[in-house]
Write a protein that holds these residues in place. Sequence first.
Motif, PDB file in Angstrom:
ATOM      1  N   ARG D  61       0.828  -1.212   0.000  1.00 40.15           N
ATOM      2  CA  ARG D  61       0.000   0.000   0.000  1.00 40.15           C
ATOM      3  C   ARG D  61       0.861   1.260   0.000  1.00 40.15           C
ATOM      4  O   ARG D  61       0.560   2.227  -0.700  1.00 40.15           O
ATOM      5  N   ARG D  63       3.867   1.488  -1.086  1.00 43.24           N
ATOM      6  CA  ARG D  63       4.806   1.451  -2.215  1.00 43.24           C
ATOM      7  C   ARG D  63       6.265   1.274  -1.798  1.00 43.24           C
ATOM      8  O   ARG D  63       7.151   1.932  -2.329  1.00 43.24           O
ATOM      9  N   HIS D  64       6.494   0.384  -0.860  1.00 44.04           N
ATOM     10  CA  HIS D  64       7.869  -0.021  -0.576  1.00 44.04           C
ATOM     11  C   HIS D  64       8.184  -1.178  -1.518  1.00 44.04           C
ATOM     12  O   HIS D  64       7.868  -2.326  -1.234  1.00 44.04           O
ATOM     13  N   ARG D 188       8.188  -7.836  -8.276  1.00 48.99           N
ATOM     14  CA  ARG D 188       7.935  -6.413  -8.521  1.00 48.99           C
ATOM     15  C   ARG D 188       7.790  -6.129 -10.019  1.00 48.99           C
ATOM     16  O   ARG D 188       6.867  -5.437 -10.435  1.00 48.99           O
ATOM     17  N   HIS D 192       4.362  -4.949 -12.164  1.00 48.04           N
ATOM     18  CA  HIS D 192       4.288  -3.805 -13.059  1.00 48.04           C
ATOM     19  C   HIS D 192       3.729  -4.239 -14.425  1.00 48.04           C
ATOM     20  O   HIS D 192       2.863  -3.575 -15.007  1.00 48.04           O
ATOM     21  N   VAL D 241      -1.849  -1.984  -8.512  1.00 48.71           N
ATOM     22  CA  VAL D 241      -0.786  -1.048  -8.874  1.00 48.71           C
ATOM     23  C   VAL D 241       0.511  -1.590  -8.286  1.00 48.71           C
ATOM     24  O   VAL D 241       0.568  -1.938  -7.110  1.00 48.71           O
ATOM     25  N   ALA D 242       1.545  -1.695  -9.090  1.00 47.69           N
ATOM     26  CA  ALA D 242       2.821  -2.217  -8.601  1.00 47.69           C
ATOM     27  C   ALA D 242       3.442  -1.252  -7.597  1.00 47.69           C
ATOM     28  O   ALA D 242       3.361  -0.038  -7.788  1.00 47.69           O
TER      29      ALA D 242
END
Lengths: 243, 243, 243, 243
Positions: D61, D63-64, D188, D192, D241-242
């Motif tokens: 959430r 975005r790490h 990751r 994407h 969302v990546a």
Amino acid sequence: MTDDGAEMRFLDDVTVELVKHSASDTDVLWAARVSTAGEQSLEEVGTDPERSKGLINFLMRDRHGSPFEHNSMTFFVSAPIFVFREFHRHRVGWSYNEESGRYRELRPDFYVPGTERKLVQQGRPGKYVFVEGSPEQHKVVTEVMEASYRQSYAAYQEMLEAGIAREVARAVLPVGLFSSMYATCNARSLMHFLSLRTKSEQARVPSFPQREIEMVAEKMEAAWARLMPLTHAAFVASGRVAP
Amino acid sequence: MTDDGAEMRFLDDVTVELVKHSASDTDVLWAARVSTAGEQSLEEVGTDPERSKGLINFLMRDRHGSPFEHNSMTFFVSAPIFVFREFHRHRVGWSYNEESGRYRELRPDFYVPGTERKLVQQGRPGKYVFVEGSPEQHKVVTEVMEASYRQSYAAYQEMLEAGIAREVARAVLPVGLFSSMYATCNARSLMHFLSLRTKSEQARVPSFPQREIEMVAEKMEAAWARLMPLTHAAFVASGRVAP
Amino acid sequence: MTDDGAEMRFLDDVTVELVKHSASDTDVLWAARVSTAGEQSLEEVGTDPERSKGLINFLMRDRHGSPFEHNSMTFFVSAPIFVFREFHRHRVGWSYNEESGRYRELRPDFYVPGTERKLVQQGRPGKYVFVEGSPEQHKVVTEVMEASYRQSYAAYQEMLEAGIAREVARAVLPVGLFSSMYATCNARSLMHFLSLRTKSEQARVPSFPQREIEMVAEKMEAAWARLMPLTHAAFVASGRVAP
Amino acid sequence: MTDDGAEMRFLDDVTVELVKHSASDTDVLWAARVSTAGEQSLEEVGTDPERSKGLINFLMRDRHGSPFEHNSMTFFVSAPIFVFREFHRHRVGWSYNEESGRYRELRPDFYVPGTERKLVQQGRPGKYVFVEGSPEQHKVVTEVMEASYRQSYAAYQEMLEAGIAREVARAVLPVGLFSSMYATCNARSLMHFLSLRTKSEQARVPSFPQREIEMVAEKMEAAWARLMPLTHAAFVASGRVAP
């Protein structure tokens, strides 16, 4: 002529235009010198041509790659799809935007080898040698290709007229069709591309590029050599291996 | 004064200079339009400001990232090592050249927080809130840091004078020491950096950057916003998430 | 002992552990053969050791790099911050997660060179030679470093006790402090790292790594050589230049 | 049958096989925890399923992204060239090796849409909606495509028989021809890819992938979801969302 009036074109060359750039040998110099000298005014850097040349040659030979990245060149390229297929495998330091067969009807521009294109391949993978084709072979290629292209494009048009989506209809279009794109790179990523996509007796590592992508590479190299002559000369002198 | 005459400096701010660039909103427009229109002359693109703005907003919102890559900005940055440690974790679309503690004797410039820097951290990882420090706490930070920096730099000098290599002696230097570098990026890689290294109420995804790298980020954002105002506005409007 | 009971440690070596991997010479073979043969069952590939060796040597020598990317190795590395500063400049094909001085109080582990570390640097950038330090020089380094480290860590503790945020207090900590991280790479990105971060008489291109990152690199190379012996041998034979 | 006996095949589906992997939710957990806890034994991590799930959701959430990179998956993919053209635009965190039309004679496997493929496109770029084609339209597509493919492949064969190099003769082959490759990614880079190449009502950012690359993406997603169920669930929950 196709049904919608677009004229069929058979092309034996590719197009490369340097659209914009921010790239000079000086960019390499100040980037390299920050490691030993902190910030310098741009005026101080590069006033001694011999020292500039020596520094660039040293960086190239000892593979200090990062100083060659602080510059940017954008090219417009028009070439067959089979060339773009190879081009887009270059992932690092390259940005691409290409025309889309989903969003537009593709124009009937097709690649047919010119008479100087060697048509016959001898040897085995990794050792290929290309030799001249006979006049008969050139005739076969020209006639068979053009006929096949015409037929494929007619099939494309037939599906479009039947209301089929462009992205579906395009499946029949050949990889000899021309596409176009903007490609942005820096000197380091360009050198890596050139080391693999040109063939040269100066190259320390042999490469066997397909002639058509080499035609693109040669035009890019010529434009780059004008912008960054010292860097280009160092690249050649070091055996055309990217730092 | 240190032994070799370099004056000790305690700085509470960072330096960011836009050294060179090739970056404008127009670059985004023609890169995007190649997909639907093939090549266009640059003159045709972007003559209708409202349509330009709309296209850029659309690209940002729907995360079409590649048209934002055909541009280039080079910054000179001077900031503490702990900032550079975070900065260099940005790998894609960034090029770096930094001064080297192996090749030169490092100058005694050190970071000490200014009075507006909030010193006290509350909450837990991912939920930190920073609050004002008391005057006593600011006094402790200033005095303890400066004393520690002086001692560390004196130890560095003592080893250098004993003939120890710079790369060995530097081990005692603190991460609050200033370093400097050139950093080159494009609008897309910069937006990704900004989304993580600035804190904003407009951000759709919260981020909790350390204040000192945010100081660098804010200066970079200001310079970029002048070069590409439509792109910057679209970035802000879309919740500060990189496409 | 520090105030919170953590014992001060002075270490002269680094730690590298291969945490997990999916990497073998066979991975290179099937990746390379897809270009000439489409899919093959993994059983068919690599049954003839001489042919396998020959193919890997050919790929390495002629710089066909992509077949060396379909594998993965994750290392745990504990080393001084100045080593990580160099390590993280490797951007392509590397993933990192490092402990954070923002989220945790850092342990008092510091690097002090061992007796075999050459301390004296001669020559100029790009031509450095390191020679043995005298016993007196080793004594200076050990005593000055340890004293400086103790003082810096005490300053860190003093600020933490005064309620200062960890991310602020850490500014006084030296780059000789140990940090730890997980680093994931593939054989190609590892070879590029090794070509720059080890020094070898077998190297076609000279490199001058700082000894401490070379210590990390040597341990990584040893682990990798066990996983992919043919690939490693080809790398050495080709002059330690990454394909 | 073609002249050399290869049977012409018209396929309406793609092939995706997970060839090998080193990928689990646990890989995310220890990578994330190194930032707060240094090294931990793998046994300690992830013993509390609820905490594990919570940490993965938090990372996604906010975005790490980097903890999702320490894993590896290799897929064998067989799909039409027009799919690979889109696929290879994914540059970061992806490795590719594809069969080569320069090194081998390509097999006559071609894509023809199945009956469930919607053939008619309405709306404008960025807002496309696909609707069912009529039976007549499906008939046109099937017949026109198959005829065009047959003709193109016959032209290819004719040139090969005349001694023309494979890399030249292939220019007439259509982008509907099947190719095959190995593609290696991490979670990751896969996320994407999935965010752009699948269409979902759960997606926070709309995407409009061509159906055929979505078919590849869906098979990859299914394989990945089995390996990393918590990570996949977090990806879905966060709006695809990546990080």
